[in-house]
Design a protein around this motif. Structure first.
Motif, PDB file in Angstrom:
ATOM      1  N   GLU A  68       0.831  -1.203   0.000  1.00  0.00           N
ATOM      2  CA  GLU A  68       0.000   0.000   0.000  1.00  0.00           C
ATOM      3  C   GLU A  68       0.868   1.257   0.000  1.00  0.00           C
ATOM      4  OE1 GLU A  68      -3.911  -1.600   2.478  1.00  0.00           O
ATOM      5  OE2 GLU A  68      -2.199  -0.727   3.541  1.00  0.00           O
ATOM      6  N   HIS A  69       1.915   1.218   0.772  1.00  0.00           N
ATOM      7  CA  HIS A  69       2.808   2.382   0.871  1.00  0.00           C
ATOM      8  C   HIS A  69       3.477   2.671  -0.464  1.00  0.00           C
ATOM      9  CE1 HIS A  69       6.504   4.532   2.594  1.00  0.00           C
ATOM     10  NE2 HIS A  69       5.471   5.290   2.900  1.00  0.00           N
ATOM     11  N   VAL A  70       4.015   1.624  -1.094  1.00  0.00           N
ATOM     12  CA  VAL A  70       4.671   1.801  -2.391  1.00  0.00           C
ATOM     13  C   VAL A  70       3.655   2.255  -3.436  1.00  0.00           C
ATOM     14  CG1 VAL A  70       5.877   0.597  -4.255  1.00  0.00           C
ATOM     15  CG2 VAL A  70       6.492   0.139  -1.867  1.00  0.00           C
ATOM     16  N   GLY A  71       2.448   1.695  -3.376  1.00  0.00           N
ATOM     17  CA  GLY A  71       1.425   2.074  -4.351  1.00  0.00           C
ATOM     18  C   GLY A  71       1.061   3.537  -4.269  1.00  0.00           C
ATOM     19  N   LEU A  72       0.929   4.065  -3.041  1.00  0.00           N
ATOM     20  CA  LEU A  72       0.589   5.478  -2.899  1.00  0.00           C
ATOM     21  C   LEU A  72       1.744   6.365  -3.341  1.00  0.00           C
ATOM     22  CD1 LEU A  72      -1.246   7.755  -2.033  1.00  0.00           C
ATOM     23  CD2 LEU A  72      -0.497   7.406   0.334  1.00  0.00           C
ATOM     24  N   MET A  73       2.955   6.024  -2.927  1.00  0.00           N
ATOM     25  CA  MET A  73       4.104   6.863  -3.272  1.00  0.00           C
ATOM     26  C   MET A  73       4.317   6.911  -4.779  1.00  0.00           C
ATOM     27  SD  MET A  73       5.589   8.134  -0.478  1.00  0.00           S
ATOM     28  CE  MET A  73       7.348   8.293  -0.674  1.00  0.00           C
ATOM     29  N   LEU A  74       4.369   5.763  -5.415  1.00  0.00           N
ATOM     30  CA  LEU A  74       4.679   5.734  -6.849  1.00  0.00           C
ATOM     31  C   LEU A  74       3.483   6.144  -7.688  1.00  0.00           C
ATOM     32  CD1 LEU A  74       7.023   2.634  -7.186  1.00  0.00           C
ATOM     33  CD2 LEU A  74       7.501   4.974  -6.455  1.00  0.00           C
ATOM     34  N   GLY A  75       2.266   5.871  -7.197  1.00  0.00           N
ATOM     35  CA  GLY A  75       1.088   6.356  -7.921  1.00  0.00           C
ATOM     36  C   GLY A  75       1.032   7.871  -7.908  1.00  0.00           C
ATOM     37  N   SER A  76       1.410   8.484  -6.790  1.00  0.00           N
ATOM     38  CA  SER A  76       1.450   9.948  -6.719  1.00  0.00           C
ATOM     39  C   SER A  76       2.521  10.509  -7.650  1.00  0.00           C
ATOM     40  CB  SER A  76       1.732  10.380  -5.283  1.00  0.00           C
ATOM     41  OG  SER A  76       0.773   9.879  -4.399  1.00  0.00           O
ATOM     42  N   HIS A  77       3.629   9.782  -7.771  1.00  0.00           N
ATOM     43  CA  HIS A  77       4.687  10.226  -8.695  1.00  0.00           C
ATOM     44  C   HIS A  77       4.187  10.221 -10.129  1.00  0.00           C
ATOM     45  CE1 HIS A  77       8.515  10.702 -10.672  1.00  0.00           C
ATOM     46  NE2 HIS A  77       8.412   9.499 -11.232  1.00  0.00           N
ATOM     47  N   VAL A  78       3.399   9.197 -10.509  1.00  0.00           N
ATOM     48  CA  VAL A  78       2.842   9.150 -11.862  1.00  0.00           C
ATOM     49  C   VAL A  78       1.906  10.332 -12.085  1.00  0.00           C
ATOM     50  CG1 VAL A  78       1.321   7.836 -13.408  1.00  0.00           C
ATOM     51  CG2 VAL A  78       3.069   6.641 -12.057  1.00  0.00           C
ATOM     52  N   ALA A  79       1.082  10.648 -11.084  1.00  0.00           N
ATOM     53  CA  ALA A  79       0.174  11.791 -11.214  1.00  0.00           C
ATOM     54  C   ALA A  79       0.957  13.092 -11.338  1.00  0.00           C
ATOM     55  CB  ALA A  79      -0.763  11.833 -10.006  1.00  0.00           C
ATOM     56  N   ARG A  80       1.996  13.217 -10.564  1.00  0.00           N
ATOM     57  CA  ARG A  80       2.838  14.423 -10.636  1.00  0.00           C
ATOM     58  C   ARG A  80       3.476  14.546 -12.009  1.00  0.00           C
ATOM     59  NH1 ARG A  80       7.945  15.022  -6.573  1.00  0.00           N
ATOM     60  NH2 ARG A  80       8.609  13.186  -7.770  1.00  0.00           N
ATOM     61  N   ARG A  81       3.983  13.449 -12.527  1.00  0.00           N
ATOM     62  CA  ARG A  81       4.634  13.479 -13.832  1.00  0.00           C
ATOM     63  C   ARG A  81       3.639  13.809 -14.940  1.00  0.00           C
ATOM     64  NH1 ARG A  81       9.257  10.993 -15.549  1.00  0.00           N
ATOM     65  NH2 ARG A  81      10.062  11.725 -13.550  1.00  0.00           N
ATOM     66  N   LEU A 127       3.421  -1.937 -11.033  1.00  0.00           N
ATOM     67  CA  LEU A 127       2.608  -0.729 -10.978  1.00  0.00           C
ATOM     68  C   LEU A 127       2.763   0.082 -12.267  1.00  0.00           C
ATOM     69  CD1 LEU A 127       3.434   0.421  -7.327  1.00  0.00           C
ATOM     70  CD2 LEU A 127       1.320  -0.660  -8.118  1.00  0.00           C
ATOM     71  N   PRO A 128       1.763   0.926 -12.573  1.00  0.00           N
ATOM     72  CA  PRO A 128       1.901   1.794 -13.757  1.00  0.00           C
ATOM     73  C   PRO A 128       3.119   2.711 -13.615  1.00  0.00           C
ATOM     74  CG  PRO A 128      -0.371   1.766 -12.966  1.00  0.00           C
ATOM     75  CD  PRO A 128       0.449   1.077 -11.919  1.00  0.00           C
ATOM     76  N   ALA A 129       3.861   2.882 -14.696  1.00  0.00           N
ATOM     77  CA  ALA A 129       5.054   3.725 -14.681  1.00  0.00           C
ATOM     78  C   ALA A 129       4.730   5.119 -15.188  1.00  0.00           C
ATOM     79  CB  ALA A 129       6.153   3.097 -15.517  1.00  0.00           C
ATOM     80  N   ALA A 130       5.518   6.078 -14.756  1.00  0.00           N
ATOM     81  CA  ALA A 130       5.355   7.452 -15.238  1.00  0.00           C
ATOM     82  C   ALA A 130       5.737   7.538 -16.701  1.00  0.00           C
ATOM     83  CB  ALA A 130       6.225   8.398 -14.412  1.00  0.00           C
ATOM     84  N   ALA A 131       5.166   8.529 -17.390  1.00  0.00           N
ATOM     85  CA  ALA A 131       5.490   8.733 -18.800  1.00  0.00           C
ATOM     86  C   ALA A 131       6.987   8.932 -18.963  1.00  0.00           C
ATOM     87  CB  ALA A 131       4.729   9.937 -19.330  1.00  0.00           C
ATOM     88  N   PRO A 132       7.606   8.262 -19.930  1.00  0.00           N
ATOM     89  CA  PRO A 132       9.065   8.357 -20.079  1.00  0.00           C
ATOM     90  C   PRO A 132       9.507   9.754 -20.509  1.00  0.00           C
ATOM     91  CG  PRO A 132       8.116   7.186 -21.929  1.00  0.00           C
ATOM     92  CD  PRO A 132       6.996   7.379 -20.952  1.00  0.00           C
ATOM     93  N   ARG A 133      10.552  10.201 -19.940  1.00  0.00           N
ATOM     94  CA  ARG A 133      11.211  11.443 -20.333  1.00  0.00           C
ATOM     95  C   ARG A 133      12.627  11.393 -19.774  1.00  0.00           C
ATOM     96  NH1 ARG A 133       9.062  16.759 -17.534  1.00  0.00           N
ATOM     97  NH2 ARG A 133       7.140  16.263 -18.631  1.00  0.00           N
ATOM     98  N   ARG A 134      13.471  12.290 -20.242  1.00  0.00           N
ATOM     99  CA  ARG A 134      14.828  12.319 -19.706  1.00  0.00           C
ATOM    100  C   ARG A 134      14.794  12.784 -18.253  1.00  0.00           C
ATOM    101  NH1 ARG A 134      19.716  16.294 -20.266  1.00  0.00           N
ATOM    102  NH2 ARG A 134      21.357  14.963 -19.472  1.00  0.00           N
ATOM    103  N   GLU A 135      15.604  12.153 -17.407  1.00  0.00           N
ATOM    104  CA  GLU A 135      15.635  12.479 -15.995  1.00  0.00           C
ATOM    105  C   GLU A 135      17.069  12.748 -15.546  1.00  0.00           C
ATOM    106  OE1 GLU A 135      11.879   9.802 -14.408  1.00  0.00           O
ATOM    107  OE2 GLU A 135      13.898   8.947 -14.351  1.00  0.00           O
ATOM    108  N   VAL A 136      17.212  13.718 -14.653  1.00  0.00           N
ATOM    109  CA  VAL A 136      18.488  13.997 -14.009  1.00  0.00           C
ATOM    110  C   VAL A 136      18.233  14.005 -12.507  1.00  0.00           C
ATOM    111  CG1 VAL A 136      20.388  15.631 -13.690  1.00  0.00           C
ATOM    112  CG2 VAL A 136      19.353  15.363 -15.946  1.00  0.00           C
ATOM    113  N   HIS A 137      18.752  12.996 -11.817  1.00  0.00           N
ATOM    114  CA  HIS A 137      18.538  12.866 -10.379  1.00  0.00           C
ATOM    115  C   HIS A 137      19.815  13.264  -9.647  1.00  0.00           C
ATOM    116  CE1 HIS A 137      14.776  10.932 -11.243  1.00  0.00           C
ATOM    117  NE2 HIS A 137      15.368   9.933 -11.893  1.00  0.00           N
TER     118      HIS A 137
END
Length: 627
Positions: A68-81, A127-137
């Motif tokens: 549940e924790h991973v689902g909320l965190m990564l699902g929110s990241h997809v929404a943000r992206r 889980l669903p992944a965020a739309a691909p784009r170039r990333e710099v972390h």
């Protein structure tokens, strides 16, 4: 980076809590054209509000499953992206989100950091992944040691953390360390204790190297930033004038610079539009532009009225920023005002609303300006010429020639009032020459009454054939720098650990600035010249004394050139290099030591000294002609 690739870019700042991610991103956004500051993931999913409505900590650490924790965190990241603009700035990117999930899972399920990361990676794969784009972390960290990194994160908490949260921070730091080893971040910036400005500059440089279009900050040439605060009529302007007139500090007004920054940004009311933190950062950029253009090494700012802006300015600049709070009795301030007492009270009330009086809590220097102008001048001279360095480790440098005598000398003079004992000049260094050098000690004592000077300092045992010199100053003398140039140089060297034989616990050593050492040396030039000419007037000049004065004269000139050397041979070599026109070539010191009575060597020394004096006269003549 081309416009096409720039349309699909996310830059994230990552790190444990309290490392400065949010602060750095807010400033970075203003330097990245068209950047979309998307912030943290909890702003992009309504489920976070539901969780926060209850016991959030319980849900995070106990109530939720890892899935549940991973689902909320990564699902929110997809929404943000999905909602991000073409160029997104993320507060904690995907690697950091996975790290927080892994650290939480490690605590819940009793897993190692590596196994917890693997678990999170497996769950994320479904889980669903965020739309691909170039990333710099980019990872920001204070230390590569996870234990120290976690300790720093907890130290910066506004309130003491409970054991569960402390354990989480320690585990999170360990997880991030594993991620670094496996290459999850494109750049790792080790911050240490670097101030915000230095981190921002390094961050922008790294992003530019990665192909991100980012504005570079102006070149940083400033050595010292004085920020002057205080209530109305306390004397801030007078302090600013003294810093300018007596210490060469460029005087600027905070209000003016903020107005310039507002015009540059197209903002009508910067105090309404910008937070106090942003005011401090915008102000910093204007200071940098001014200093880069004018090459001003030191700047003073008047008048600091806003507490949070001033506190943030200190964090932005670090130790280079010195806040001076000027205080005075209310009756004294009222007597100085050209306005009514009611008007003065009204101005004070406005300043208090902004937190101006609280600046005293964070000031590096407090000046009571209730007294005379002379007292104020002495106070300003002290703070402008010294910087306390409490973190410097002071110790006796070696090898210590005549070490037995030095130890006995320290025992002889030390008591509860002695704050510092220094071996000065060449004493205690490899430059000390038997048969030529003196043994010189400097004692700093709270008081120096005649009885102590006679009974203790005056009875210091001597050594056969060696001249012993003891100089005594009070702690007040040292703090106010009522000392000759040679003591100024000794204090500067002591800050680096040279010559310290004894230091009382808790005693902070004032360290004169290099510019102060140069000024005081040149102020004594006339006295040194007079003494040198007296030495040359003798039928048989004292070789040792003449050589010492020749070296002292060359040291003074070299300090004015920006070269602070101590060893006699190094000094003379440098002088010949930088001032060949002086044609000053004294005999080798080793020859003088072996044959001090040799008339040929004496004549060569006198000739070299005479040439040096002529050269100094010629320099002065050139200056007078050019005027």
């Amino acid at each position: 980076m081309t416009a096409e690739t720039h349309q699909h870019l996310s830059v994230s700042l990552n790190g444990v809590d309290n490392v400065g991610k949010t602060t750095q991103l807010a400033w970075l956004q203003r330097g990245v054209p068209d950047a979309h500051l998307v912030g943290t993931v909890d702003a992009w999913d309504s489920r976070w509000r539901e969780v926060a409505a209850g016991d959030f900590a319980h849900w995070w650490f106990v109530g939720s499953t890892t899935a549940e924790h991973v689902g909320l965190m990564l699902g929110s990241h997809v929404a943000r992206r999905d909602a991000s603009g073409p160029l997104a700035l993320e507060d904690r990117g995907l690697p950091m989100l996975r790290a927080t999930c892994a650290a939480t899972a490690a605590l819940k399920d009793g897993l190692s950091p590596t196994k917890a990361l693997r678990l999170v990676d497996r769950l994320a794969a479904d889980l669903p992944a965020a739309a691909p784009r170039r990333e710099v972390h980019v990872l920001l960290r204070r230390s590569g040691d996870p234990a120290r990194e976690a300790a720093e994160a907890l130290r910066h908490e506004p309130r003491p953390a409970n054991e569960r949260y402390a354990a989480y921070q320690r585990t999170l730091a360990e997880v991030v360390s594993v991620q670094v080893e496996r290459g999850d971040y494109h750049a790792v910036l080790d911050l240490g204790d670097a101030p915000i400005l230095d981190v921002q500059r390094t961050l922008r440089s790294n992003l530019a190297d990665a192909g991100v279009t980012v504005e570079r900050l102006p070149k940083d040439v400033l050595d010292r930033l004085w920020v002057l605060g205080g209530m109305s009529e306390s004397g801030k302007s007078t302090v600013g004038e003294l810093l300018r007139d007596e210490h060469g500090v460029t005087r600027l007004k905070i209000g003016y610079l903020v107005e310039v920054a507002a015009m540059r940004a197209g903002v009508a009311d910067p105090y309404e539009r910008w937070s106090e933190r942003e005011q401090a950062e915008r102000l910093t950029e204007e200071i940098l532009r001014f200093a880069e253009t004018t090459k001003a090494p030191t700047v003073s700012l008047e008048s600091a009225h806003r507490f949070e802006a001033t506190a943030h300015l200190k964090r932005v600049w670090g130790e280079r920023c010195q806040v001076v709070y000027v205080d005075a009795d209310t009756t004294v301030r009222a007597s100085r005002a050209a306005e009514s007492e009611s008007r003065l009270r009204a101005r004070d009330a406005t300043k208090r609303e902004r937190g101006a009086d609280r600046i005293a809590e964070i000031a590096d220097h407090l000046i009571d300006n209730s007294g005379s102008l002379g007292a104020l001048k002495l106070a300003v001279s002290r703070i402008a010429s010294t910087v306390d360095l409490p973190r410097v480790t002071l110790h006796a440098s070696g090898p210590m020639t005549q070490s037995g005598w030095l130890g006995q000398a320290v025992d002889h003079v030390c008591d509860e009032q002695v704050a510092l004992v220094l071996a000065t000049g060449s004493t205690g260094t490899t430059s000390w020459l038997d048969g030529w050098s003196d043994l010189d000690l400097l004692v700093v004592r709270d008081t120096a009454p005649a009885a102590w000077l006679r009974d203790v300092a005056g009875t210091l045992p001597a050594l056969d054939g060696i001249k012993v010199g003891l100089s005594v100053f009070t702690t007040a003398d040292i703090d106010a720098l009522r000392v000759p140039p040679r003591v100024v140089q000794s204090l500067r060297r002591a800050a680096q650990g040279f010559g310290v034989l004894y230091r009382r616990a808790g005693h902070l050593l004032p360290v004169p600035a290099a510019a102060h050492g140069d000024r005081t040396s040149r102020s004594e030039l006339g006295l040194v010249l007079m003494t040198t000419r007296r030495l040359l007037a003798a039928d048989q000049p004292d070789v040792r004394a003449v050589h010492k004065h020749l070296v002292l004269l060359t040291k003074i000139v070299l300090r004015a050139d920006g070269h602070d050397l101590h060893d006699a041979d190094d000094v003379l070599t440098a002088f010949r290099e930088f001032h060949p026109a002086a044609e000053c070539a004294p005999p080798e010191l080793s020859d003088l030591i072996r044959r001090p009575s040799d008339p040929v060597l004496r004549e060569q020394l006198v000739d070299a000294t005479d040439r040096l004096l002529t050269y100094l006269d010629r320099l002065d003549h050139i200056v007078r002609i050019s005027e």
